[in-house]
Design an enzyme around this catalytic site. Structure first.
Site, short mmCIF file in Angstrom:
data_model
loop_
_atom_site.label_atom_id
_atom_site.label_comp_id
_atom_site.label_asym_id
_atom_site.label_seq_id
_atom_site.Cartn_x
_atom_site.Cartn_y
_atom_site.Cartn_z
N GLY A 180 0.81 -1.21 0.00
CA GLY A 180 0.00 0.00 0.00
C GLY A 180 0.85 1.26 0.00
N SER A 215 -4.20 11.21 -1.23
CA SER A 215 -3.41 10.13 -0.62
C SER A 215 -4.04 9.59 0.65
CB SER A 215 -1.99 10.62 -0.32
OG SER A 215 -2.02 11.70 0.60
N GLY A 216 -4.85 10.40 1.32
CA GLY A 216 -5.50 9.93 2.54
C GLY A 216 -6.43 8.76 2.31
N VAL A 248 1.17 3.60 2.27
CA VAL A 248 1.92 3.79 3.52
C VAL A 248 2.99 2.71 3.66
CG1 VAL A 248 1.75 3.89 6.04
CG2 VAL A 248 -0.02 4.95 4.63
N SER A 274 -1.18 -9.13 -2.99
CA SER A 274 0.18 -8.57 -3.06
C SER A 274 1.28 -9.57 -2.71
CB SER A 274 0.30 -7.35 -2.13
OG SER A 274 0.01 -7.72 -0.79
N HIS A 317 -1.62 17.12 3.12
CA HIS A 317 -2.80 17.71 3.74
C HIS A 317 -2.47 19.12 4.23
CE1 HIS A 317 -4.70 13.95 3.46
NE2 HIS A 317 -4.85 13.62 4.72
N LYS A 337 -12.56 11.85 14.94
CA LYS A 337 -11.20 11.42 15.29
C LYS A 337 -10.39 12.61 15.78
CE LYS A 337 -11.01 7.73 11.80
NZ LYS A 337 -10.44 7.37 10.47
N GLN A 382 -7.72 17.97 2.68
CA GLN A 382 -7.01 16.70 2.67
C GLN A 382 -6.83 16.13 1.27
OE1 GLN A 382 -9.21 15.68 6.87
NE2 GLN A 382 -8.26 13.93 5.84
N CYS A 418 -3.97 10.98 10.41
CA CYS A 418 -2.99 11.88 9.79
C CYS A 418 -3.27 13.35 10.09
CB CYS A 418 -2.93 11.64 8.29
SG CYS A 418 -4.54 11.61 7.47
#
Length: 336
Positions: free
Chosen positions: A10, A158-159, A12, A38, A240, A212, A155, A128
Site C-alpha cells: 500500500g 493520498s489519505g 503507507v 500482493s 494535507h 477522530k 485533505q 494523519c
C-alpha cells in the site's frame, strides 16, 4: 533488530520502506507481509529484493521486534494477537485501537513517553490530520492551555490510499481527453472539485474523520480541549493542509507563537506575508516536518490565534510518525 511491515504494497507500506532506508533504521532483517493480492511481489530495500509474504495466522512473527502495520482496521484487529504473541511491538496505523484505554496513542513530539506503557504490546499511530495538528498545538499549549480548536482540513487524495491517488490522476487525464470520468474511490469526482465529506457521517452530523480529530487530540495532549472540525477532500495529491483557530486561556501575541513554533521539533515556520511565504502542498510533499504560516490574532476571539499548516500525509501523517515511535522505543529500551 528484526522488523516487519504489514501492508507493504500500500501507499503507507511503500513509504515505510523509504523512511526506514532514509533514516538508516537499525533493521538487521526486514519482513514484508500482505494480502493474497500482493503476496509474491518484490520490493527493493537497501539494494536487496524483498518478497512480500502472505499474512496468515502462523509463527511468522516469532523473533520480530517491531511490526509496522498499515493494512486497515479489520486486518489489524484480526491479526493483532498473531503479531504480538511472541513479544513484537505492533505500531498500528489503522483506527482499530486508537481510543482503547490500554493502547497508547502517540505522536513523538507530543507524548513519546506514553509509548513505554503498552499492556497489549500495541501502540496506535493517530489519524494523519490529528498528527499534523497536534505537532503544531503542543508548543502553543506550553505557552497557555488550549481550550478550543476550530479546524478546517484540506485533505489530499493520498489519505484514501494509493488507488485514490491513481484515480485522481486518471480523472484529470480523462477530463483533458474528453472522456467519461472514473469515480470509484470517492463519492464524487475529485478533479476540479472539493468534497466536504471524509469517512461516513455519525449521528451528530460530524464524520468519523472529524470525530477522530476531537477524540484523538484530547488523548494525545492529555487535555480537556474541545475540537470542532470540518474535513474536506481536495485535489492535492499527497499533502494535507489545515486552517486552525485556537483559543487559549491567556492571550498570546503572534510573535510569541511564531517563536515557539520555530523552536519546536518537527515544525518549520514559513511565515512572511511580505514575500508571500507560507506553506502549500506543492512544496511540503516528501518533507518530514509540518510547515506553519499565516500566524495571526483571531479577530473574532479575544484569546484566539489562527494559523495555516501543511504536511505530507503519507510521511509525517503515517509512516514517519510510526518510525519515530520505534526510534524512541529503541533509544529508551531499558525503560520499556
Amino acid at each position: 533488530m528484526k522488523v516487519a511491515i504489514v501492508g507493504a504494497s500500500g501507499a503507507v507500506g511503500q513509504e515505510f520502506l523509504k523512511v526506514l532506508e532514509e533514516r538508516n533504521f537499525p533493521a538487521d532483517e526486514l519482513l514484508l507481509f500482505g494480502s493474497e493480492r500482493s503476496a509474491g511481489r518484490t520490493y527493493k530495500f537497501k539494494g536487496r529484493d524483498l518478497t512480500v509474504r502472505l499474512l496468515k495466522h502462523d509463527d511468522s512473527f516469532k523473533g520480530v521486534d517491531i511490526a509496522f502495520t498499515s493494512a486497515g482496521a479489520g486486518t489489524s484487529r484480526e491479526f493483532a494477537q498473531t503479531i504480538t504473541r511472541y513479544g513484537a511491538v505492533m505500531i498500528d496505523n489503522s483506527s482499530a485501537f486508537r481510543m482503547d484505554a490500554d493502547v497508547p496513542l502517540v505522536v513523538p513530539e507530543c507524548n513519546a513517553e506514553d509509548a513505554l506503557v503498552r499492556p497489549r504490546g500495541i501502540i496506535a499511530n493517530p489519524n494523519c490530520t490529528t498528527i499534523m495538528m497536534v505537532v503544531v498545538l503542543k508548543p502553543i499549549e506550553r505557552l497557555s492551555h488550549i481550550r478550543r480548536i476550530h479546524v478546517a482540513s484540506y485533505q489530499s487524495a493520498s489519505g484514501a490510499g494509493a488507488q485514490a491517488m491513481a484515480e485522481l490522476e486518471r480523472q484529470y487525464r480523462e477530463i483533458v481527453e474528453g472522456r467519461s470520468v472514473t469515480v470509484e474511490k470517492f463519492p464524487y469526482q475529485l478533479a476540479y472539485n472539493v468534497i466536504p465529506q471524509i469517512d461516513v457521517f455519525t449521528d451528530n452530523g460530524y464524520t468519523k474523520e472529524e470525530m477522530k480529530m476531537f477524540n484523538e487530540t484530547r488523548k494525545i495532549l492529555h487535555s480537556d480541549v474541545k475540537c470542532s472540525a470540518m474535513c474536506v477532500r481536495i485535489s492535492a495529491l499527497r499533502s494535507h493542509s489545515e486552517a486552525v483557530w485556537i483559543e487559549t486561556e491567556e492571550p498570546l501575541e503572534p510573535e510569541a507563537v511564531q517563536a515557539a513554533l520555530a523552536a519546536a521539533p518537527g515544525v518549520t515556520l514559513l511565515d512572511d506575508p511580505a514575500t508571500k511565504t507560507y506553506p502549500m502542498p506543492l512544496f511540503t510533499g516528501g518533507k518530514d516536518d509540518v510547515y506553519v504560516g499565516r500566524v495571526r490574532k483571531d479577530l473574532a476571539c479575544e484569546n484566539g490565534i489562527t494559523l495555516w499548516l501543511s504536511g505530507d500525509q503519507i510521511k509525517k501523517g503515517a509512516a514517519l510518525n510510526a518510525v519515530q515511535i520505534a526510534e524512541y522505543l529503541i533509544k529508551h529500551k531499558d525503560n520499556a
